[in-house]
Design a protein around this motif. Structure first.
Motif, PDB file in Angstrom:
ATOM      1  N   ARG A   1      -0.920  11.886  -6.234  1.00  0.00           N
ATOM      2  CA  ARG A   1      -0.520  10.831  -5.307  1.00  0.00           C
ATOM      3  C   ARG A   1      -1.662  10.505  -4.362  1.00  0.00           C
ATOM      4  NH1 ARG A   1       5.183   8.965  -4.567  1.00  0.00           N
ATOM      5  NH2 ARG A   1       6.508  10.441  -5.638  1.00  0.00           N
ATOM      6  N   ARG A   2      -1.774   9.238  -4.011  1.00  0.00           N
ATOM      7  CA  ARG A   2      -2.800   8.839  -3.050  1.00  0.00           C
ATOM      8  C   ARG A   2      -2.408   9.291  -1.653  1.00  0.00           C
ATOM      9  NH1 ARG A   2      -3.059   3.406  -2.136  1.00  0.00           N
ATOM     10  NH2 ARG A   2      -0.847   3.379  -2.552  1.00  0.00           N
ATOM     11  N   ALA A   3      -3.437   9.402  -0.784  1.00  0.00           N
ATOM     12  CA  ALA A   3      -3.148   9.755   0.605  1.00  0.00           C
ATOM     13  C   ALA A   3      -2.668   8.523   1.361  1.00  0.00           C
ATOM     14  CB  ALA A   3      -4.386  10.326   1.268  1.00  0.00           C
ATOM     15  N   TRP A   4      -3.093   7.354   0.946  1.00  0.00           N
ATOM     16  CA  TRP A   4      -2.692   6.104   1.602  1.00  0.00           C
ATOM     17  C   TRP A   4      -2.814   4.957   0.653  1.00  0.00           C
ATOM     18  CZ3 TRP A   4      -0.135   5.400   5.985  1.00  0.00           C
ATOM     19  CH2 TRP A   4      -0.015   4.102   6.500  1.00  0.00           C
TER      20      TRP A   4
ATOM     21  N   GLU B   1      -1.482   1.389  -7.989  1.00  0.00           N
ATOM     22  CA  GLU B   1      -2.268   1.418  -9.234  1.00  0.00           C
ATOM     23  C   GLU B   1      -2.055   0.159 -10.068  1.00  0.00           C
ATOM     24  OE1 GLU B   1      -0.746   4.773 -11.309  1.00  0.00           O
ATOM     25  OE2 GLU B   1      -1.433   6.216  -9.815  1.00  0.00           O
TER      26      GLU B   1
ATOM     27  N   ARG C   1       2.791  13.098   2.685  1.00  0.00           N
ATOM     28  CA  ARG C   1       2.751  11.878   1.873  1.00  0.00           C
ATOM     29  C   ARG C   1       2.190  12.189   0.485  1.00  0.00           C
ATOM     30  NH1 ARG C   1       0.338   9.090   5.433  1.00  0.00           N
ATOM     31  NH2 ARG C   1       2.135   8.027   6.300  1.00  0.00           N
TER      32      ARG C   1
ATOM     33  N   ASN D   1       0.811  -1.210   0.000  1.00  0.00           N
ATOM     34  CA  ASN D   1       0.000   0.000   0.000  1.00  0.00           C
ATOM     35  C   ASN D   1       0.843   1.258   0.000  1.00  0.00           C
ATOM     36  OD1 ASN D   1      -2.720  -0.638  -0.085  1.00  0.00           O
ATOM     37  ND2 ASN D   1      -2.646  -1.427   1.995  1.00  0.00           N
ATOM     38  N   ALA D   2       2.156   1.089  -0.038  1.00  0.00           N
ATOM     39  CA  ALA D   2       3.037   2.250   0.096  1.00  0.00           C
ATOM     40  C   ALA D   2       2.806   3.248  -1.031  1.00  0.00           C
ATOM     41  CB  ALA D   2       4.480   1.778   0.076  1.00  0.00           C
ATOM     42  N   VAL D   3       2.892   4.524  -0.682  1.00  0.00           N
ATOM     43  CA  VAL D   3       2.766   5.573  -1.699  1.00  0.00           C
ATOM     44  C   VAL D   3       4.155   5.785  -2.312  1.00  0.00           C
ATOM     45  CG1 VAL D   3       1.925   7.902  -2.165  1.00  0.00           C
ATOM     46  CG2 VAL D   3       0.953   6.590  -0.288  1.00  0.00           C
TER      47      VAL D   3
ATOM     48  N   ASN E   1       2.364   4.530  -9.579  1.00  0.00           N
ATOM     49  CA  ASN E   1       2.357   4.218  -8.144  1.00  0.00           C
ATOM     50  C   ASN E   1       2.073   2.728  -7.943  1.00  0.00           C
ATOM     51  OD1 ASN E   1       2.909   6.737  -6.999  1.00  0.00           O
ATOM     52  ND2 ASN E   1       0.808   7.398  -7.355  1.00  0.00           N
TER      53      ASN E   1
END
Lengths: 250, 331
Positions: B328-331, A130, B267, A82-84, A127
């Motif tokens: 970018r996603r938040a998590w 995705e 993040r 789940n890492a960004v 990412n």
């Protein structure tokens, strides 16, 4: 060239014995070794035990290694990250553990080359979250290879890949193992892939080693019946390769 | 990198504004001359800027930075987007400790009556942290167990705090309520120095483990496969987090939002590579609390509102705008 010998390896989770007395002859580098067996046979635990991620009895002997146990890399089955982080960042991360913050030009060139060789350069700046399951699996392989392992333990590395990608990855791994002299153990369920790409095979069931040796000698109708409880035949295809044909559950 | 520079510049702006604003009205030129040549300005101006406003403005930055960093690493090691110094009950324990002093007159560290409230808060925060630490060293304890334990501690300390508030005199009740709202108005140079020193000690400890902490976000198995000693890393980080979170809370009361949202903003802006996420979280937390300090002075002219109340009001709109506009996603 590196080689690996397992001597009476065992492991337990609490009071439950997961692995018991696994001993092998010398598993040579430069080729692929399949680790096969039913679900929950202890394949992942065996890999974790070899990599030193869990403790237990017995001994792992490495020969011809330059980095000792640091040269062993375990590629886990779980790819659900789940890492960004982008794919590129995650591979830099794998290659830079225990190193300084600064990433040199040479490191980046190596990573570019790795992405190209696995045909995932187009994913570099996507990412992790995705990606599809198969794409994640390819990234996980790239992460493992970025660590330049001498012994690579791959836990079902092709389970989420389409057929084309499975062939591509196994073919690439076989060539890479030969080129680097790397010992590669692959936990795999597709016995036809094992027959085609892996020189040696270890069969694990209920935490014990049932059989080990040359794949063509190990994957037999009898082994399939006793280990997997299926009726199957091994026939030679038009290209002269042995092939498992399953008839029915025994 | 440019993003980090941008946040740092914005932080310089809010710091200047924070020192320029206050009940006593001075022009920006007066404030700047007091900053650059304090001996050349009137005594009153010098005292207001150097002894009152600057400690408050710097306290906002150091507290914001500390809480945001603590929240960031808590979210990292617990793999939980809701983790913050509040989640593990550290702030709730500190609130209870403060109430023990304010309502019951109990000094947990005898001999320091003047600093009874912050010391009580710190002692209780460390007790909660060490309890969590002790439990997490037990075999078979998972990340989920630690989070659940933290939430149980929050409820326990909040219940104890409510009981004390119920039994408190009117005057003591007002003091407890004000403390739990969080306030920077009692900032002093000593408190700023202590908070900054803790930050200066803790940041390199996290920086040294930047790659390992980033790897932890890929999951325990993956991190272990990269050679990270996951268990030891998590315990070490937990101790540093406890120190980072408990000191500011003991000085300024419970300021909750920044420890949760500061890391999320960082993040979204720079991702989770700790080489950027670490400074990003520090800068975002500092900026958030510094901007809040400015807003708390201008919402009602002449009055300084408790910063803990304003933090969410300032942070939420900015946070929402990022959620809906960032790639970018938040998590």
């Amino acid at each position: 060239m590196v080689s690996l010998t397992l001597d009476n390896l065992g492991a337990s989770y609490g009071r439950t014995r997961i692995l018991d007395g696994i001993s092998t002859g010398r598993l040579e580098g430069g080729c692929l070794t399949a680790v096969v067996g039913p679900n929950a046979a202890g394949k992942s635990t065996l890999f974790k035990r070899i990599a030193g991620l869990i403790k237990g009895d017995g001994k792992v002997t490495l020969e011809g290694t330059k980095r000792g146990r640091d040269g062993i890399c375990y590629m886990p089955q779980d790819t659900g990250a789940n890492a960004v982080l982008t794919v590129y960042e995650s591979i830099v991360l794998a290659s830079r553990q225990n190193a300084g913050w600064r990433v040199g030009e040479g490191d980046l060139v190596e990573i570019d080359r790795l992405l190209e060789s696995l045909n995932i350069a187009n994913l570099a700046f996507r990412n992790l979250g995705e990606l599809s399951g198969g794409q994640r699996q390819l990234v996980a392989i790239a992460q493992a290879l970025a660590r330049n392992p001498e012994v690579l333990l791959m836990d079902e590395p092709t389970s989420a890949l389409d057929l084309h990608r499975q062939i591509e990855v196994l073919d690439f791994m076989r060539r890479l193992a030969a080129k680097r002299g790397m010992a590669v153990l692959i936990a795999i369920h597709d016995l036809n892939h094992a027959l085609r790409y892996c020189d040696q095979t270890l069969v694990i069931a209920n935490g014990r080693l049932i059989a080990s040796g040359r794949t063509s000698e190990i994957v037999t109708a009898r082994m399939l019946r006793e280990t997997y409880r299926i009726d199957a035949r091994i026939e030679t295809c038009s290209q002269g390769l042995p092939h498992v044909i399953v008839d029915a559950a025994a | 990198m440019l993003i980090l520079v941008g946040i740092a510049l914005a932080l310089c702006l809010t710091l200047t504004l924070d020192m320029a604003l206050g009940p006593a009205r001075y022009t920006l030129a007066q404030v700047l001359s007091a900053l650059t040549s304090p001996s050349a300005v009137a005594e009153q101006l010098r005292v207001v800027i150097w002894d009152i406003r600057m400690p408050i403005a710097l306290m906002a930055i150091t507290v914001g930075a500390s809480l945001s960093l603590a929240g960031a690493q808590m979210q990292t090691i617990l793999a939980n987007p809701l983790a913050s110094p509040f989640t593990l009950g550290i702030s709730a324990a500190a609130g209870f400790g403060a109430a023990l002093g304010l309502v019951g007159g109990v000094a947990l560290f005898p001999g320091a009556v003047e600093l009874m409230v912050p010391i009580n808060a710190f002692v209780m925060a460390m007790v909660a942290s060490m309890f969590i630490y002790g439990v997490s060293t037990l075999r078979g304890v998972t990340v989920e167990t630690i989070v659940l334990l933290g939430i149980a501690l929050v409820f326990t300390f909040n219940a104890a705090l409510s009981l004390m508030e119920y039994l408190a005199s009117e005057q003591a009740l007002a003091a407890v309520v004000f403390w739990t709202m969080g306030s920077l108005t009692k900032a002093t140079w000593t408190k700023v120095a202590v908070t900054a020193a803790i930050l200066v000690v803790c940041v390199p400890l996290f920086a040294r483990q930047a790659w390992q902490l980033t790897a932890l976000r890929l999951g325990d198995d993956k991190a272990a496969s990269f050679g990270v000693n996951v268990r030891r890393l998590r315990l070490e980080a937990l101790i540093i987090i406890s120190l980072l979170a408990s000191i500011p809370v003991s000085f300024v009361g419970t300021i909750g939002f920044v420890g949760l949202v500061g890391p999320h903003i960082a993040r979204m802006l720079v991702g989770e590579d700790q080489r950027f996420f670490l400074p990003g979280s520090i800068l975002c937390g500092a900026l958030l609390l510094s901007a809040t300090s400015v807003v708390s002075k201008i919402l009602i002219p002449g009055a300084v509102l408790p910063i803990g109340v304003i933090t969410a009001l300032v942070g939420v709109p900015f946070f929402f705008s990022l959620i809906f506009t960032q790639r970018r996603r938040a998590w």
